[in-house]
Design an enzyme around this catalytic site. Structure first.
Site, PDB file in Angstrom:
ATOM      1  CB  ALA A   1      -0.844   0.015   1.263  1.00  0.00           C
ATOM      2  CG  ASP A   2       3.578   2.457   3.196  1.00  0.00           C
ATOM      3  OD1 ASP A   2       2.602   3.184   3.411  1.00  0.00           O
ATOM      4  OD2 ASP A   2       4.234   1.942   4.184  1.00  0.00           O
ATOM      5  CB  ILE A   3       5.349  -0.075  -2.808  1.00  0.00           C
ATOM      6  CG1 ILE A   3       6.461  -0.350  -1.742  1.00  0.00           C
ATOM      7  CG2 ILE A   3       5.851   0.005  -4.084  1.00  0.00           C
ATOM      8  CD1 ILE A   3       6.907  -1.576  -1.825  1.00  0.00           C
TER       9      ILE A   3
END
Length: 394
Positions: free
Chosen positions: A167-169
């Site tokens: 999700a961060d990436i």
């Protein structure tokens, strides 16, 4: 060759992953990215091992092509210095909890008064509004809430998160893309803008076919392990030694796979004529394929199936993945300078025929560029910097 963002300066106040990696991508394109942290540091990523010469390898992965300064934004002098830097900058990236920039007196309206062209990107778990707007949200929580974990993992086991902070990436890509779009808009209008980036928004939007299946048919996808919800054969298969992933994504590829496995008759079998037929008889088809694959080792099957132009690959650990000839040929790994010695990093995946994308700076240590940045941009001398440091401003 000039880099595409050579004249763009970014003040990166973000921590952990989504914001920093988005800023790093802008740095790869040539932006002058200045990482801003309070004296003593604030990024918990620095504490996550393993370590190389005392530096977190997790932190290293998110912070190439940046300079680092320390600045205490809770002090009036620190805010003054920040606003002076803002006047010479184009972008601010921050991922404090919603409301923090307002408490610091540095919300978008204040920043816009000092620099009408400033682009501010706030990265939070849930965005700036809605019932969860004030809550923190880390990547695994977002994976859980978005539905991603529910469709990931063994069908007979528990819901499973992806093994990297996906999700961060994905959000970091939208951070960079959104900022570049805002820069382009500013080129046309002269006005900056505020970008409200939410991890949950991004991950929900990334649910792709799973989401559209539900929205249009009411189908709630279930965990299929390494099988596909909609396509067959499209999964992990065991060979005589190691498993391989085979993706026969259409009827033509299935027929090619059938020939490669020396069973061309499967291509005309009424049970397997179309993808819908194969999904209805998936268990039978999987059993037939596994019986054949059990007769050879994975490397042999990968070579055979690859020659048939069917997507296939062995399941690699990270060492095997990084040592693949293809990764090496594409320059996927680079050695860059660092204050503690050279470090190896993954290279930017951007490949352009006419853009200069490169790594010029290794990930900085905390405050490594204090003197350089403050002297270069604000003309602050050594003695004044010493006083600011003594007063815990920098």
């Amino acid at each position: 060759m000039l880099q595409p963002l050579h004249d763009i300066r970014v003040l990166d106040l973000s921590r952990v992953y989504a914001g920093p990696v988005g800023a790093m991508t802008l740095g790869d394109m040539g932006a002058d990215v200045i990482r801003v942290e309070p004296p003593g540091g604030s990024d918990s990523l620095r504490e996550w091992g393993p370590f190389k010469n005392g530096e977190s390898t997790y932190y290293l992965s998110a912070n190439r092509n940046k300079r680092s300064i320390t600045l205490n934004l809770k002090t009036e002098e620190g805010k003054k210095l920040f606003l002076n830097l803002l006047e010479k900058s184009d972008v601010v990236i921050e991922n404090f909890k919603s409301g923090t920039m307002e408490k610091l007196g540095l919300n978008y309206e204040v920043l816009k008064e000092r620099n009408k062209g400033i682009i501010v990107c706030s990265v939070t778990g849930f965005g700036q509004n809605g019932p969860l707007g004030l809550l923190p949200g880390f990547d695994p929580v977002i994976q859980a809430m978005s539905g991603l974990m529910d469709v990931t993992g063994d069908p007979n086991g528990e819901a499973t998160k992806v093994g990297i902070p996906i999700a961060d990436i994905i959000t970091s890509v939208y951070v960079a893309l959104g900022i570049v779009a805002a820069i382009r808009q500013r080129d046309l209008t002269g006005e900056g803008q505020y970008i409200d980036m939410s991890l949950l928004d991004v991950q929900v939007s990334s649910m792709a076919n799973v989401a559209t299946a539900y929205l249009n048919t009411g189908m709630i996808s279930v965990r299929k392990g390494n099988q596909h919800n909609n396509v067959a054969p499209y999964q992990l298969f065991q060979t005589a030694d190691f498993p391989i992933m085979i993706c026969a994504g259409n009827d033509h590829l299935f027929r090619k796979l059938s020939h490669a496995l020396e069973h061309p008759e499967w291509g005309s079998d009424e049970r397997f004529l179309t993808n819908n037929d194969r999904k209805q008889h998936e268990d039978e088809l999987v059993q037939l394929i596994e019986e054949v694959l059990a007769t050879r080792i994975s490397s042999e099957w990968v070579e055979i199936i690859s020659k048939a132009k069917v997507p296939v690959g062995r399941v690699n650990n990270i060492q095997q993945a990084l040592e693949q000839d293809q990764v090496i040929a594409r320059g996927g790994i680079e050695t860059v300078p660092h204050a503690t010695g050279e470090v190896k990093l993954l290279a930017s995946p951007l490949r352009h025929s006419g853009l200069n994308i490169q790594t010029k700076l290794g990930p900085p240590t905390l405050g490594q560029h204090n003197r350089e940045v403050f002297e270069e941009l604000l003309r602050i001398g050594k003695e004044e910097l010493s006083v600011l440091s003594k007063n815990n401003v920098i």
